[in-house]
Design an enzyme around this catalytic site. Structure first.
Site, PDB file in Angstrom:
ATOM      1  CG  LEU A  75     -84.747 -42.835 -66.174  1.00 24.23           C
ATOM      2  CD1 LEU A  75     -83.942 -44.051 -65.758  1.00 24.23           C
ATOM      3  CD2 LEU A  75     -86.041 -43.262 -66.828  1.00 24.23           C
ATOM      4  N   GLY A  76     -85.205 -39.199 -63.333  1.00 28.97           N
ATOM      5  CA  GLY A  76     -85.600 -38.547 -62.083  1.00 28.97           C
ATOM      6  C   GLY A  76     -84.404 -38.282 -61.204  1.00 28.97           C
ATOM      7  CB  SER A  77     -83.395 -35.778 -59.038  1.00 29.59           C
ATOM      8  OG  SER A  77     -82.965 -35.261 -60.255  1.00 29.59           O
ATOM      9  N   GLY A  78     -82.902 -38.345 -57.154  1.00 31.21           N
ATOM     10  CA  GLY A  78     -83.081 -38.881 -55.810  1.00 31.21           C
ATOM     11  C   GLY A  78     -82.175 -38.168 -54.841  1.00 31.21           C
TER      12      GLY A  78
ATOM     13  CG  PHE B 163     -77.346 -41.046 -52.889  1.00 31.90           C
ATOM     14  CD1 PHE B 163     -76.725 -40.435 -51.824  1.00 31.90           C
ATOM     15  CD2 PHE B 163     -78.009 -42.244 -52.675  1.00 31.90           C
ATOM     16  CE1 PHE B 163     -76.752 -41.003 -50.567  1.00 31.90           C
ATOM     17  CE2 PHE B 163     -78.042 -42.827 -51.423  1.00 31.90           C
ATOM     18  CZ  PHE B 163     -77.411 -42.195 -50.356  1.00 31.90           C
ATOM     19  N   GLY B 164     -78.474 -38.119 -56.407  1.00 25.46           N
ATOM     20  CA  GLY B 164     -78.136 -37.548 -57.705  1.00 25.46           C
ATOM     21  C   GLY B 164     -79.258 -37.728 -58.698  1.00 25.46           C
TER      22      GLY B 164
ATOM     23  CE  LYS C 289     -79.942 -44.846 -59.687  1.00 28.92           C
ATOM     24  NZ  LYS C 289     -80.319 -45.490 -58.455  1.00 28.92           N
TER      25      LYS C 289
ATOM     26  CG  ASP D  88     -81.731 -46.041 -48.772  1.00 32.92           C
ATOM     27  OD1 ASP D  88     -82.737 -45.982 -48.032  1.00 32.92           O
ATOM     28  OD2 ASP D  88     -81.463 -45.186 -49.631  1.00 32.92           O
TER      29      ASP D  88
HETATM   30  N1  ATP Z   1     -82.315 -49.183 -62.924  1.00 31.99           N
HETATM   31  C1  ATP Z   1     -83.370 -48.405 -63.121  1.00 31.99           C
HETATM   32  N2  ATP Z   1     -84.315 -48.737 -64.020  1.00 31.99           N
HETATM   33  C2  ATP Z   1     -85.390 -47.936 -64.213  1.00 31.99           C
HETATM   34  N3  ATP Z   1     -85.604 -46.780 -63.564  1.00 31.99           N
HETATM   35  C3  ATP Z   1     -84.694 -46.396 -62.663  1.00 31.99           C
HETATM   36  C4  ATP Z   1     -83.534 -47.183 -62.382  1.00 31.99           C
HETATM   37  N4  ATP Z   1     -82.802 -46.557 -61.426  1.00 31.99           N
HETATM   38  C5  ATP Z   1     -83.476 -45.441 -61.111  1.00 31.99           C
HETATM   39  N5  ATP Z   1     -84.611 -45.334 -61.841  1.00 31.99           N
HETATM   40  C6  ATP Z   1     -85.596 -44.256 -61.757  1.00 31.99           C
HETATM   41  O1  ATP Z   1     -84.907 -43.027 -61.764  1.00 31.99           O
HETATM   42  C7  ATP Z   1     -85.486 -42.124 -60.848  1.00 31.99           C
HETATM   43  C8  ATP Z   1     -84.411 -41.596 -59.899  1.00 31.99           C
HETATM   44  O2  ATP Z   1     -83.855 -42.685 -59.195  1.00 31.99           O
HETATM   45  P1  ATP Z   1     -82.794 -42.562 -58.021  1.00 31.99           P
HETATM   46  O3  ATP Z   1     -82.415 -43.936 -57.608  1.00 31.99           O
HETATM   47  O4  ATP Z   1     -81.712 -41.637 -58.433  1.00 31.99           O
HETATM   48  O5  ATP Z   1     -83.579 -41.844 -56.878  1.00 31.99           O
HETATM   49  P2  ATP Z   1     -84.780 -42.339 -55.989  1.00 31.99           P
HETATM   50  O6  ATP Z   1     -84.800 -43.843 -55.976  1.00 31.99           O
HETATM   51  O7  ATP Z   1     -86.006 -41.662 -56.459  1.00 31.99           O
HETATM   52  O8  ATP Z   1     -84.390 -41.795 -54.564  1.00 31.99           O
HETATM   53  P3  ATP Z   1     -83.251 -42.312 -53.566  1.00 31.99           P
HETATM   54  O9  ATP Z   1     -82.072 -41.458 -53.796  1.00 31.99           O
HETATM   55  O10 ATP Z   1     -83.858 -42.118 -52.239  1.00 31.99           O
HETATM   56  O11 ATP Z   1     -82.950 -43.771 -53.858  1.00 31.99           O
HETATM   57  C9  ATP Z   1     -86.601 -42.873 -60.119  1.00 31.99           C
HETATM   58  O12 ATP Z   1     -87.831 -42.517 -60.713  1.00 31.99           O
HETATM   59  C10 ATP Z   1     -86.317 -44.318 -60.408  1.00 31.99           C
HETATM   60  O13 ATP Z   1     -87.503 -45.076 -60.512  1.00 31.99           O
END
Ligand code: ATP
Length: 704
Positions: free
Chosen positions: A37-40, A42-43, A64, A161
């Site tokens: 889905l993507g990376s943030g 934390f991972g 995650k 956060d």
């Molecule tokens: N529960 C979920 N349902 C749908 N999509 C999700 C969910 N959790 C995360 N994602 C998607 O996965 C991707 C990565 O999310 P992640 O929370 O790891 O990082 P982030 O939110 O982009 O950054 P951060 O680390 O600053 O929170 C994002 O595009 C987010 O929209």
């Protein structure tokens, strides 16, 4: 010499494994990874199927993976313990935390999947369409956020956060994600100093390093409220430092006049710089203006519990199609591994298209959602002006039945139902059919509602209409997963009952049509979309006429073919099998709406005793001048630790010179970030140094 027809295997060049056919990855013997889905910060987040659920194909969840290679064992124990506690929390406005475990060097968290994506994506779409949500919609979301935050604060869990990217959408309900996770991930260290993300939602006390408590979460909620209304950050600046100064010392932003003044007052209270004077979530929920809105929403939520069950059938049916498409992908992967057959270029193309379509469907879903809200906003504005003119008419004299007049104004406005966006799901068939496909032609405009909405006593108290749209424009925005449901019937006297029976009728016909076999399904699926309205066939239906067993060579035709072909292929399973039921046997979506209605009632029952501030015991409460130097020293140590001594020195010097070097020119943040790339790979790692500089400057101002 003629070439052999087939080269010996040993001489054949082994074809490069296409990305699409990478091996299936199963984590913890349970979670089948479907896609990234993507990376943030934390991972990395993955969409997974949990195979240990009642349904044969598993349930969609998010996994995650956070790399914790160098975590000490006792730190891991603490994190696991906290995670266990979090998994016990249950609230419709909070992304459910299902599971956590360690796998190799990764700490894994499994949460609920929110098909609507995060709020940041939704904002981007609004910005692209240059619009904002209707005030009623903002209010609804804001209340959902407050309920979620109040629930967690009551349980002494802080978010730390809160930002648009941590808020997700599911069935048009906002859900706060990662509640309490930052604490698990950051252990006992001070979040404010190690935070590397965006500063836009950070409170003045956090930026000044004065500690984090529940009021800091509330500040972030205020920033999100502002963003919901204006589609821009509450505090913006030319540079990171500029943003920080605005937050700490800048004027409180106010909402445009299109928003009620009561909401503006609430925003001003939330964005009070002094956390002690800032209201708690409970304070806000008990504010008369919000409490009144909650009353209205409570009824609406209970009502939606009924309609969502219909959408859920659609959603689940569509989810089934995704599963089917994905299992098709796996089948192809298996074929390759077993060397039974090689993929034809068409098969490869088909997989590529499938993946692209999924991405496009996600984007379209958000776009359609935004459009839907824009329609609501326009409708609400029109109603407002009609309401005002009906008041003026009433003031001016007869006819005195303003209520009836208001009702009839609504009826005369040629109300149209629009696709319910609860059914927008990531789905291969949602991809556009070439350039025209984002729009419906005049014949495809949604069908007029045969009955009418209840007449409203007071504009402010009226239920937020979710099914009707005024007027028909030449081209209507089209949403791929346009529901085939017939118009939902409502009457002023028995609106709810009739809606329910219409919903149930649709649900039954869905169940019938989906359990039919392939061809029948095609017929019933497209028929149900047209027969009730008498509208002409959709392009989807027309295009299907081209279908035969061969995939067309022309890529565009092939794309259309795939969409249609996969749409109607027999799944061999009935919808009943696919529905995912909660523990009490109810459909998930229904649970959320019902539960939300209950939480709204609890919010209405809140008392002064609930208005407490929750402090984070890991962070010192006050940062008075006496401890300022120590704090700065500690922060410097942390900077050195994070960046390495040498790099820190260079970054510090560079940032200090650029920001405070006496050059009064405006700092271009992009140039600044690029400059930082000379020293670090990821410039956002230097945010902590900016914070240090900011504190040092604050200290100088304090001493002066
Ligand atoms: N529960 C979920 N349902 C749908 N999509 C999700 C969910 N959790 C995360 N994602 C998607 O996965 C991707 C990565 O999310 P992640 O929370 O790891 O990082 P982030 O939110 O982009 O950054 P951060 O680390 O600053 O929170 C994002 O595009 C987010 O929209």
């Amino acid at each position: 010499m003629p070439l052999p027809k087939e080269m010996p295997r040993s001489l054949q060049k082994s074809p490069k494994k296409p990305k699409d056919q990478e091996e299936i990855r199963v984590v913890d013997n349970r979670y089948v990874v479907e896609k990234k889905l993507g990376s943030g910060n934390f991972g990395t987040a993955y969409l997974v199927r949990d195979m240990k659920t009642k349904t044969a194909d598993g349930e969609w969840k998010v996994l995650k993976e956070i790399s914790v290679g160098d975590l000490a064992p006792d730190e891991t124990v603490g994190a696991m313990h906290e995670a266990k506690l979090l998994s016990k929390l249950d609230h419709p406005g909070i992304v459910k935390f299902h599971d956590s475990f360690l796998e190799k060097e990764n700490f894994c968290i499994v949460t609920e999947f929110c098909e609507g994506g995060d709020l940041d994506n939704v904002f981007s779409e609004y910005r692209k369409q240059k619009t904002t949500p209707a005030p009623e919609q903002v209010m609804e979301w804001f209340i959902q956020l407050l309920l979620a935050v109040q629930h967690m604060h009551q349980r002494k869990v802080l978010h730390r956060d809160l930002k648009a990217r941590n808020i997700f959408m599911k069935n048009n309900v906002l859900k706060v994600g990662d509640f309490g996770i930052s604490r698990i991930l950051m252990g006992t260290s001070d979040m404010a100093t190690t935070f590397t993300g965006t500063p836009y939602y950070m409170s003045p006390e956090v930026l000044k390093h004065e500690g984090y408590n529940s009021k800091s979460d509330i500040w972030s909620i205020g920033c999100i409220l502002y963003e919901l209304c204006c589609m821009k950050h509450a505090f913006e600046g030319q540079s990171l430092m500029g943003v920080m100064y605005k937050i700490v010392e800048g004027k409180t932003p106010s909402l445009p006049d299109t928003y009620p003044k009561e909401l503006n007052e609430i925003l001003a209270r939330i964005l009070t710089k002094d956390p002690a004077k800032r209201p708690s979530a409970a304070d806000l929920l008990t504010t008369p203006y919000i409490a009144k809105k909650i009353e209205v929403l409570k009824i609406k939520m209970a009502d939606m519990k009924i309609t969502v069950s219909v959408n859920k059938v659609d959603a689940q049916a569509e989810a089934q199609d995704i599963k089917k498409a994905l299992s098709e992908k796996h089948k192809l992967g298996d074929m390759r591994r077993e060397q039974e057959a090689h993929l034809t270029p068409r098969e490869r193309m088909r997989i590529r298209k499938q993946q692209k379509a999924e991405e496009e469907a996600r984007r379209l879903k958000v776009a359609a959602f935004v459009q839907y809200n824009e329609n609501q906003r326009r409708q609400s504005e029109t109603r407002h002006s009609h309401f005002r003119s009906s008041i003026d008419v009433t003031k001016a004299g007869p006819p005195p039945q303003s209520q009836t007049a208001w009702g009839s104004v609504l009826h005369q406005q040629n109300l149209y139902n629009i696709p319910d966006l609860g059914v927008l799901h990531e789905h291969t068939r949602e991809q556009p059919l070439q350039n025209e496909s984002l729009y419906l032609t005049a014949e495809e405009t949604p069908r007029p509602i045969t009955s009418f909405e209840p007449s409203y006593r007071d504009f402010d108290e009226q239920p937020i209409p979710t099914l009707a749209k005024k007027g028909v424009e030449a081209k209507q925005p089209y949403q791929r997963s346009y529901s085939d449901d017939g118009p939902r019937l409502r009457s002023s006297s028995t609106g709810q009952l009739e809606e329910k029976s219409a919903a149930e009728k649709n649900k039954k016909s869905k169940l019938r049509s989906r359990s039919d076999s392939g061809d029948d399904k095609l017929r019933s699926s497209s028929d149900s979309g047209t027969s009730s309205s008498g509208a002409t066939d959709s392009p989807r239906r027309d295009m299907f006429e081209i279908a035969d067993d061969d995939i067309p060579e022309d890529p565009q035709m092939a794309e259309t073919f795939y969409t249609l072909h996969e749409d109607f292929e027999s799944s061999g399973s009935s919808v009943e099998e696919d529905l995912s039921y909660g523990s009490d046997g109810e459909l998930e979506g229904e649970d959320d709406f019902g539960a939300l209605a209950n939480y709204m009632q609890s919010a209405l029952d809140l008392t002064a005793a609930d208005n407490t501030t929750v402090s984070d015991d890991t962070v010192s409460d006050a940062f008075g001048p006496a401890v300022r130097d120590t704090k700065i020293r500690n922060m410097r140590t942390q900077c050195e630790k994070a960046l390495g001594k040498d790099t820190f020195k260079k970054v510090y010097r560079y940032l200090k010179d650029t920001r405070f070097g006496g050059n009064n020119e405006t700092i271009d943040e992009v140039d600044l970030m690029n400059g930082l790339r000379k020293y670090v790979t990821n410039p956002s790692d230097c945010f902590i140094v900016d914070q240090l500089l900011f504190l040092e400057e604050q200290a100088k101002i304090g001493q002066a």
